[in-house]
Design a protein around this motif. Structure first.
Motif, short mmCIF file in Angstrom:
data_model
loop_
_atom_site.label_atom_id
_atom_site.label_comp_id
_atom_site.label_asym_id
_atom_site.label_seq_id
_atom_site.Cartn_x
_atom_site.Cartn_y
_atom_site.Cartn_z
N THR A 577 0.94 -1.13 0.18
CA THR A 577 -0.18 -0.12 0.08
C THR A 577 0.87 1.25 0.03
N GLN A 578 0.33 2.34 -0.23
CA GLN A 578 0.98 3.56 -0.09
C GLN A 578 0.00 4.33 0.72
N THR A 579 0.78 5.00 2.05
CA THR A 579 -0.04 5.62 2.93
C THR A 579 -0.46 7.05 2.53
N GLN A 580 -1.98 7.10 2.61
CA GLN A 580 -2.34 8.38 2.25
C GLN A 580 -3.74 8.66 2.96
N PRO A 581 -4.28 9.83 3.07
CA PRO A 581 -5.68 9.97 3.84
C PRO A 581 -6.64 9.62 2.74
N SER A 582 -7.96 9.55 3.23
CA SER A 582 -8.99 9.10 2.42
C SER A 582 -10.22 9.85 2.73
N ILE A 583 -10.94 10.19 1.91
CA ILE A 583 -12.32 10.85 2.18
C ILE A 583 -13.26 9.94 1.56
N ASP A 584 -14.63 10.05 2.25
CA ASP A 584 -15.78 9.49 1.68
C ASP A 584 -16.94 10.71 1.11
N LEU A 585 -17.01 10.55 -0.11
CA LEU A 585 -17.95 11.62 -0.91
C LEU A 585 -19.25 11.22 -1.27
N ALA A 586 -19.94 12.13 -1.37
CA ALA A 586 -21.28 11.86 -1.82
C ALA A 586 -21.61 12.88 -2.99
N TYR A 587 -22.35 12.67 -3.97
CA TYR A 587 -22.66 13.38 -5.12
C TYR A 587 -24.36 13.54 -5.22
N ASP A 588 -24.73 14.89 -5.13
CA ASP A 588 -26.12 14.85 -5.25
C ASP A 588 -26.68 16.41 -6.01
N GLY A 589 -26.96 16.37 -7.31
CA GLY A 589 -27.32 17.33 -7.89
C GLY A 589 -26.26 18.51 -8.19
N THR A 591 -23.84 18.98 -6.03
CA THR A 591 -23.03 19.24 -4.54
C THR A 591 -22.66 18.26 -4.31
N VAL A 592 -21.22 18.42 -4.05
CA VAL A 592 -20.49 17.18 -3.35
C VAL A 592 -20.05 17.18 -2.06
N GLU A 593 -20.45 16.36 -1.26
CA GLU A 593 -20.49 16.59 0.23
C GLU A 593 -19.43 15.48 0.91
N HIS A 594 -18.78 15.92 2.06
CA HIS A 594 -17.90 15.01 2.61
C HIS A 594 -18.77 14.33 3.90
N VAL A 595 -18.80 12.98 3.56
CA VAL A 595 -19.65 12.44 4.44
C VAL A 595 -18.86 11.24 5.18
N SER A 633 -19.42 20.78 2.22
CA SER A 633 -19.53 20.47 0.90
C SER A 633 -19.38 21.58 -0.18
N PHE A 634 -19.24 21.27 -1.51
CA PHE A 634 -18.76 22.39 -2.45
C PHE A 634 -19.68 21.86 -3.54
N THR A 635 -19.91 23.19 -4.38
CA THR A 635 -20.73 23.13 -5.74
C THR A 635 -19.92 22.90 -6.92
N VAL A 636 -20.40 21.95 -7.99
CA VAL A 636 -19.85 21.92 -9.05
C VAL A 636 -20.75 22.26 -10.26
N ASP A 637 -20.37 23.39 -10.69
CA ASP A 637 -20.88 24.00 -11.92
C ASP A 637 -20.04 24.97 -12.71
N ALA A 638 -20.43 25.39 -13.83
CA ALA A 638 -19.76 26.10 -14.92
C ALA A 638 -19.12 27.43 -14.16
N GLU A 639 -19.62 28.15 -13.04
CA GLU A 639 -19.14 29.13 -12.27
C GLU A 639 -18.00 28.89 -11.48
N ALA A 671 -16.61 10.94 -6.30
CA ALA A 671 -18.08 10.99 -5.97
C ALA A 671 -18.66 10.63 -7.41
N PHE A 672 -19.74 9.82 -7.41
CA PHE A 672 -20.29 9.58 -8.70
C PHE A 672 -21.72 9.88 -8.53
N PRO A 673 -22.40 10.53 -9.60
CA PRO A 673 -23.88 10.71 -9.56
C PRO A 673 -24.75 9.41 -9.76
N GLU A 674 -25.88 9.42 -9.28
CA GLU A 674 -26.65 8.14 -9.40
C GLU A 674 -26.79 8.10 -10.75
#
Length: 675
Positions: A577-589, A591-595, A633-639, A671-674
């Motif tokens: 393995t290579q040691t590194q942190p990890s984050i669980d993410l959720a994508y909804d419309g 918005t990407v949230e740290h869960v 969370s943060f928002t993913v859009d063109a802006e 994070a993956f959209p449903e």
């Protein structure tokens, strides 16, 4: 066309070769080849004048191109100026000259471009020691780009840029004055629209003629019209007696992958030998637009004993005459009367056949389309993998195989081989020899359930079952003799603590392997390594014997450490393995949230957004203050995003997935959209 008195036309090169004079090598009135000029003869004087003598090397090349002329030809792939920076528009380049060095390693120390080229607004002004004023900037792709108002000069350093400006102003020696071979080569085909010359101890033009001393080699292209170009290759020999038929045939082979309207013409002028062809661009475009038959798909269910023919479907391809196609079985041409199966042309969806009497394990099948640009091939292998079950006793060194397929095999053709490591297959050299080789089923017809045992198998060895041989490409089954156990890892980012746990359970819960709950091994057989060195704490420090669940805890393991658990005797990995942190993410419309997972400084995180219209980036430090932690969370859009060049975006389209990267290199969350 008047023939030059010194030029002789070689005959006897081949029955189909026409040896004639061509317009691109017209002799000068005095009977000599064209000489270099710094005024009118060459159409590249404006860029060649900028090449300083300081870029001269023992092994080097110079290439010049007139893009305005070359763009008049409708080539399958248009000419592309040597521009490695996004700040300039390649379509505005009219001519170029660039220098390539081969002396120590491949590099391009100087590029000169002319045309309607604008530098970015943010440039600096400077002046050479000789008093030539110029503007320059340093692009993100490294190096220096400068302009004196007439041309643009690019180099890896400002010293070379200034030398180029001084050479043009007559304040420094020029390359063509210092290197007569470069000067002569560039003037050999004076009416060409693109030409290159190379001086080197090893000329790529003449592979296989290492004993031939070559002063320079030159290539040239001349646009005749949109569908026609003239191509020439020439060499200046140190000894004109080396101008043999064999050497000339090698020159002609340079045109093997071009569509031509006739045979190459050859000219010999003392020590200079050249060959020229007319390139048919319309024919080349037609070949490239035509999809050759390929993607061979063998029928899945066939009975080698009862079926008469094996069917192979053509998975892609435009209609192609059968006479332009060759089917090879184990690299030998196969009877077209059999495989074509009555087809006059072959295209996607058609089926070709092989007589079942010719089918055997590991059978190589290739379909080749011969065309004016060479050939296109599609390959597959029939019956290339068979099922075997294996069990390995690491203490005795015995590996037992059981044949688990329902396809009968001739044991006389089956080999069993043991290699110290996985054999590497290379076309250009012989493979390694097996340490152990045997034919345990010789004289038998193998059927399901037959077994064999091979001895002296060591941890890390590769065991191959081969058909008619023991090489890598003979293999119909492979297995690596792995040590017992695997290692699992858990890493705590905040405390920089690593846990390494041994596991002797079956890899799959459905595995038919014997239970391993009672497996115990000596702790000395395993070692934990961090960045290639033994860790401070080992299993021997905690245990005499190890079984499933034996865990080590290591402190102060930095992010990015490479960790391996190995079988100590051979360093064979059982987990890494290579040691590194990890984050669980959720994508909804959008918005990407740290869960869940680690809290990380937002300033060290960047999101990569892969969407319908392209890929984009978003700096989390611009969206979140402090740490990016559970609930943020943060928002993913063109802006909010920018493209790869850092520019604003109008529309990103549907998002496919979002990747968060830590410290510019560690992929810590997705994070993956449903769907």
């Amino acid at each position: 066309m008047q023939q030059c008195p010194r030029r002789t036309i070689l005959g006897g090169i081949g029955a189909t070769m026409a040896a004639t004079l061509t317009g691109s090598t017209v002799a000068a009135p005095d009977g000599d080849r064209p000489k270099a000029s710094t005024t009118t003869e060459s159409s590249f004087d404006d860029v060649l004048a900028y090449l300083p003598a300081s870029v001269a090397e023992d092994s080097m090349g110079v290439a010049v191109t007139n893009y305005e002329r070359m763009r008049e030809a409708d080539q399958p792939y248009g000419p592309s100026p040597p521009i490695n920076t996004a700040e300039m528009d390649a379509s505005n380049v009219s001519k170029s000259a660039f220098v390539t060095s081969y002396t120590d390693e491949y590099s391009q120390p100087l590029t000169v471009l002319s045309g309607d080229i604008e530098l970015p607004e943010s440039t600096d002004s400077s002046e050479t020691d000789a008093g030539v004023e110029y503007e320059y900037y340093e692009p993100e792709s490294d190096g220096v780009v400068g302009s004196d108002g007439d041309v643009v000069v690019g180099s890896t350093d400002r010293e070379t840029v200034e030398a180029a400006f001084d050479a043009n102003a007559g304040e420094a020696d020029r390359l063509l004055e210092a290197e007569s071979a470069i000067e002569s080569g560039l003037s050999t085909f004076p009416e060409s629209d693109a030409r290159s010359v190379q001086i080197s101890d090893e000329q790529p033009t003449l592979g296989g003629f290492e004993d031939v001393d070559i002063e320079y080699s030159v290539t040239a292209q001349t646009v005749i019209d949109a569908d026609t170009m003239e191509m020439s290759v020439g060499i200046e020999l140190a000894d004109e007696s080396d101008a043999t038929d064999e050497l000339i045939e090698t020159l002609e082979s340079q045109f093997a992958y071009a569509a031509t309207t006739g045979e190459p013409s050859v000219e010999v002028d003392g020590s200079f030998v050249s060959t020229t062809v007319t390139r048919d661009l319309a024919a080349e475009r037609a070949v490239r637009e035509h999809e050759s038959p390929g993607y061979l798909q063998v029928e899945r269910d066939f009975d080698i004993e009862d079926d008469d023919l094996l069917e192979i479907e053509i998975g892609r391809g435009d209609p192609t005459p059968i006479e332009d196609l060759t089917l090879e079985i184990d690299d030998e041409p196969y009877d077209r009367e059999i495989w074509a199966d009555g087809h006059g042309k072959l295209e996607e969806g058609d089926t070709i056949v092989v007589d079942m009497d010719d089918v055997e394990p590991n059978l190589s099948v290739s379909l080749t389309h011969e065309h004016e640009l060479g050939s296109s091939s599609s390959r597959t292998t029939i019956l290339s993998h068979f099922r075997f079950e294996s069990s390995y006793d690491i203490d005795s060194g015995e590996l037992t195989l059981e044949y688990a397929d329902d396809f009968s095999l001739d044991g006389e053709e089956v080999f069993l081989a043991v290699y110290d490591e996985r054999p590497i297959y290379r076309l250009d050299e012989d493979g390694s020899e097996p340490r152990v080789s045997t034919q345990p089923w010789d004289g038998e017809t193998m059927s399901e359930g037959d077994t064999a045992t091979v001895e002296d198998v060591e941890v890390g060895d590769t065991v191959i079952v081969g058909w008619k041989g023991t090489d890598y490409d003979d293999s119909i089954w492979q297995h690596q003799a792995d040590p017992p156990g695997r290692a699992r890892f858990e890493y705590e980012y905040d405390s920089e603590t690593l846990e390494a746990t041994l596991d002797f359970a079956p890899i799959s819960p459905d595995s038919e392997s014997e239970p391993t709950d009672d497996v115990e091994r000596s702790a000395s057989e395993y070692e934990l390594q961090i960045d290639g060195e033994p860790a401070d704490t080992q299993w021997t420090d905690e245990f005499e014997t190890v079984s499933t669940g034996a865990t080590l805890e290591i402190d102060d393991v930095a992010v990015g450490s490479d960790v391996e658990a190995v079988w100590a005797e051979t360093d064979t990995p059982i987990g890494r393995t290579q040691t590194q942190p990890s984050i669980d993410l959720a994508y909804d419309g959008g918005t990407v949230e740290h869960v869940g997972g680690d809290a990380l400084p937002a300033a060290d995180l960047e999101a990569e957004i892969w969407a319908e219209n392209g890929s984009y980036t978003l700096a989390l430090g611009d969206e979140i203050d402090g740490d990016f932690e559970d609930g943020d969370s943060f928002t993913v859009d063109a802006e909010s995003v920018t493209d790869r060049s850092g520019d604003d975006v109008d529309e990103i389209g549907a998002v496919n997935h979002v990747l968060v990267r830590y410290d510019g290199q560690y992929q810590v969350g997705y994070a993956f959209p449903e769907r």
